[in-house]
Design an enzyme around this catalytic site. Structure first.
Site, PDB file in Angstrom:
ATOM      1  N   HIS A 100       0.813  -1.209   0.000  1.00  0.00           N
ATOM      2  CA  HIS A 100       0.000   0.000   0.000  1.00  0.00           C
ATOM      3  C   HIS A 100       0.856   1.273   0.000  1.00  0.00           C
ATOM      4  O   HIS A 100       0.362   2.351  -0.298  1.00  0.00           O
ATOM      5  CB  HIS A 100      -0.987   0.010   1.166  1.00  0.00           C
ATOM      6  CG  HIS A 100      -0.409   0.332   2.499  1.00  0.00           C
ATOM      7  ND1 HIS A 100      -0.128  -0.619   3.453  1.00  0.00           N
ATOM      8  CD2 HIS A 100      -0.058   1.513   3.070  1.00  0.00           C
ATOM      9  CE1 HIS A 100       0.357  -0.041   4.533  1.00  0.00           C
ATOM     10  NE2 HIS A 100       0.416   1.266   4.333  1.00  0.00           N
ATOM     11  N   ASP A 149       0.092  -7.695   2.028  1.00  0.00           N
ATOM     12  CA  ASP A 149       0.621  -6.332   1.885  1.00  0.00           C
ATOM     13  C   ASP A 149       2.157  -6.309   1.768  1.00  0.00           C
ATOM     14  O   ASP A 149       2.855  -5.910   2.708  1.00  0.00           O
ATOM     15  CB  ASP A 149       0.150  -5.509   3.086  1.00  0.00           C
ATOM     16  CG  ASP A 149       0.277  -4.013   2.877  1.00  0.00           C
ATOM     17  OD1 ASP A 149       0.460  -3.595   1.726  1.00  0.00           O
ATOM     18  OD2 ASP A 149       0.174  -3.273   3.878  1.00  0.00           O
ATOM     19  N   SER A 249       4.462   2.484   8.172  1.00  0.00           N
ATOM     20  CA  SER A 249       4.057   1.434   7.242  1.00  0.00           C
ATOM     21  C   SER A 249       5.225   0.980   6.393  1.00  0.00           C
ATOM     22  O   SER A 249       6.062   1.781   5.971  1.00  0.00           O
ATOM     23  CB  SER A 249       2.945   1.931   6.307  1.00  0.00           C
ATOM     24  OG  SER A 249       1.699   1.857   6.920  1.00  0.00           O
TER      25      SER A 249
END
Length: 506
Positions: A100, A149, A249
Site C-alpha cells: 500500500h 501487503d 508502514s
C-alpha cells in the site's frame, strides 16, 4: 512515530503518509511541482472502522549504529521532509516494504534513504534510486484493509556498507518459536509519535525510533478486527501504550534470535513482518497488524529471484480546450509501461475557494470529452484515466485546468496547496541563489580577496531562505490538516466516481 511502535501515516487503516486509497489526489499534489515536499496523508478504508496508520508510539531512539537494515522511503523531490513509509534491506539491492506504500507509484518518484538514522543529517548515509517496483500479485490495497501487503523495491545499485536482515523461515519450521504468541518483538520507524485522532496534528520523528510489542494470538486479533483480520497473511502485536503508527508502514517488525541481541548485528534478528495497518495508534483493544512473512506464499514472493515488475504510468493524460462554459474539453491519452486489460476515463472538479478543497466526481462524465456547464463555473477540472491490470489498477491524472469561466480565462486563485507550491518555488529560487553566492565566496577566499560584501548578501539570502522555510512549514501544516479533514469526503467522491464507471474496486 513509535508510541511504543512504528507505522506509516494513516490511510485510515494503513500506516503511511502516502495516499494509498486516494491515488488521484496524491498524483495531483506530487505533480504540482518537482520541489514540493510530500504533504499528503494516506487514506484507506479499514472495513468497519479499522484504520491503517503508520508510526512508532511509546518508544525511544535507536542506539547508535542500531537497526542498519531499516530504510526510509521518501519523496524523491523531498528527501528530508518527504518520508512517507519505511522499508527493510533484505539484500544490498533490494528493499521489502508494504504494497500500500507504493501501489500506483513510479520508481522515479521514490528514493530509499539508508544508513541515515537522522533524516535531516544528509552528511551521512545514502539516498538510493529505485530502478523498478514489484507489487505482490496477491496484494490488494483496496479491500478495506491491505491484504498480502508486500512489495519489493529494486535499487539501481547496491547500498554502500549494507547490512541486510534475513527473513524468517517458512511457517512450520524452527523459526516459528522466535515470534510465537507472547514473544516480544521490536518495531521501528520514523512515523508519528502519537495518535493524532481524526483532526489532530501529526508529529513525526526525525531520528529513527523503535519500541517493543508482544505477539498476540490470532483469536485476539480476530476479536479486535473481525473478518478484516486474516490468519493467512496477517498477525498482530501490541503492548500498552506502545505501537507502530502513521509513517511506519512498510517498516520491519523483528524477532531476536539470541538472548542478548546486538542492535547493530542483523544476524541477531529475523524479519518476521512488515508494518501494515491498525485502528489508530496504541489504542486499547486495537493492536497493530503486520504482514505475516512466514506464510509460504508471502515468503516465496519476498525471496523470489525475479519478482514480477509492476506496471507504471509513463505519461499522464493532458487536457486540451478552453476552460469556458459551453466549451468541450478533451482528455488526451495517458501511456503505461505495459498494455492494460482495459481503460476508462472520468472527470472531477475542485473548488479552490472552499476552505476544504477536495475532488468531486462529475456524475456521468465518463468519456474522453466533457462539455463544461454553468455548474462548473469557478471550479478547477481534471481528468483521470484508469488502467486495469490483473492485479493492479493505475490512475493517471491530468494537471488541473481552470478556473472555469463564463467567458475568457481568469487567473487561477491560490488556495492552501497553491500557496504551498508558490512558497516551494520561491524557496527553490532562493536556495539556488544561496548556492551561487556560496560558490562565489569560496572562490574569493581562495584568492584571498575581500568577501565582506558577498558575506552580507549570503547572510541576507540565508535569512530569506529561513523565512520562506518557516512559511512553507506553516503552509504544509495547514494543508495537511485540511487534507485530513477532507479525506473522508475525497474517499466518498472517488468511490462514487468508480461506481459510475463500473470500476472493479471500491
Amino acid at each position: 512515530m513509535l508510541q511504543g511502535g512504528a507505522r506509516a501515516p494513516s490511510v485510515e487503516a494503513c500506516r503511511h503518509f502516502r495516499t494509498a486509497g486516494d491515488l488521484v489526489s496524491v498524483k495531483l499534489s506530487r505533480r504540482v511541482a518537482a520541489t514540493i515536499l510530500m504533504t499528503v496523508v494516506s487514506v484507506l478504508a479499514v472495513g468497519a472502522s479499522a484504520q491503517a496508520a503508520p508510526r512508532i508510539v511509546g518508544g525511544s531512539e535507536v542506539p547508535a549504529g542500531g537497526f542498519p537494515w531499516q530504510v526510509a522511503l521518501v519523496d524523491a523531490a523531498a528527501p528530508v521532509e518527504g518520508q512517507f513509509c519505511g522499508g527493510t534491506l533484505i539484500s544490498p539491492t533490494r528493499v521489502l516494504t508494504a504494497a500500500h506504500c507504493v501501489t500506483d507509484t513510479a520508481p522515479a518518484d521514490i528514493a530509499v534513504v539508508a544508513n541515515r538514522p537522522t533524516l535531516s543529517d544528509q552528511t551521512v548515509g545514502t539516498a538510493a534510486t529505485v530502478s523498478a517496483i514489484s507489487v505482490n500479485p496477491d496484494a490488494d490495497a483496496y479491500a478495506g484493509v491491505p491484504r498480502n501487503d508486500l512489495a519489493l523495491l529494486l535499487l539501481s545499485g547496491p547500498v554502500p556498507n549494507a547490512k541486510p536482515i534475513a527473513i524468517t523461515g517458512a511457517q512450520g519450521g524452527s523459526d516459528d518459536s522466535l515470534w510465537a504468541v507472547g514473544k516480544t518483538l521490536s518495531v521501528s520507524g520514523w512515523g508519528a509519535l502519537h495518535d493524532p485522532g481524526p483532526f489532530g496534528a501529526v508529529y513525526t520523528a526525525d531520528t529513527l525510533r523503535f519500541t517493543t510489542v508482544d505477539r498476540l494470538s490470532d483469536s485476539a486479533c480476530t476479536d479486535a478486527y473481525g473478518s478484516s483480520f486474516r490468519t493467512t497473511d496477517m498477525f498482530c502485536a501490541s503492548s500498552p501504550g506502545r505501537d507502530s503508527c502513521y509513517g511506519d508502514s512498510g517498516g520491519p517488525i523483528i524477532a531476536p534470535t539470541v538472548a542478548s541481541p546486538d542492535p547493530a548485528n542483523p544476524a541477531d534478528y529475523r524479519l518476521v513482518g512488515v508494518v501494515s495497518w491498525g485502528e489508530g495508534c496504541a489504542q486499547p483493544g486495537f493492536p497493530g497488524v503486520y504482514t505475516r512473512l512466514a506464510a509460504p506464499a508471502l515468503r516465496a514472493y519476498a525471496t523470489a529471484p525475479n519478482p514480477p515488475i509492476a506496471p507504471t504510468i509513463t505519461s499522464p493524460p493532458t487536457i486540451t480546450g478552453n476552460p469556458v462554459v459551453g466549451e468541450t474539453l478533451s482528455c488526451g491519452p495517458a501511456t503505461f509501461s505495459a498494455p492494460p486489460q482495459s481503460t476508462d476515463t472520468f472527470w472531477y472538479t475542485v473548488d479552490v475557494n472552499s476552505p476544504l478543497p477536495y475532488p468531486t466526481a462529475i456524475p456521468d462524465a465518463t468519456s474522453a470529452t466533457y462539455t463544461l456547464t454553468v455548474a462548473d463555473t469557478g471550479l478547477l477540472i481534471a481528468c483521470v484515466q484508469h488502467a486495469a491490470y490483473p492485479n493492479a489498477d493505475l490512475y493517471a491524472e491530468s494537471d488541473l485546468l481552470g478556473p472555469i469561466a463564463t467567458s475568457g480565462t481568469p487567473e487561477m486563485p491560490l488556495g492552501a496547496e497553491g500557496q504551498s507550491v508558490l512558497l516551494s518555488y520561491q524557496l527553490a529560487a532562493v536556495t539556488s541563489q544561496l548556492s551561487t553566492l556560496q560558490a562565489q565566496v569560496a572562490g574569493l577566499q581562495a584568492q584571498q580577496q575581500d568577501t565582506a560584501a558577498l558575506q552580507a548578501k549570503l547572510k541576507a539570502a540565508r535569512a530569506q531562505a529561513a523565512k520562506l522555510r518557516k512559511q512553507l512549514k506553516a503552509s504544509r501544516k495547514a494543508l495537511k490538516a485540511a487534507k485530513r479533514k477532507a479525506a473522508a469526503k475525497r474517499k466518498r467522491a472517488r468511490r462514487a466516481a468508480l461506481r459510475a464507471v463500473a470500476h472493479r474496486r471500491a
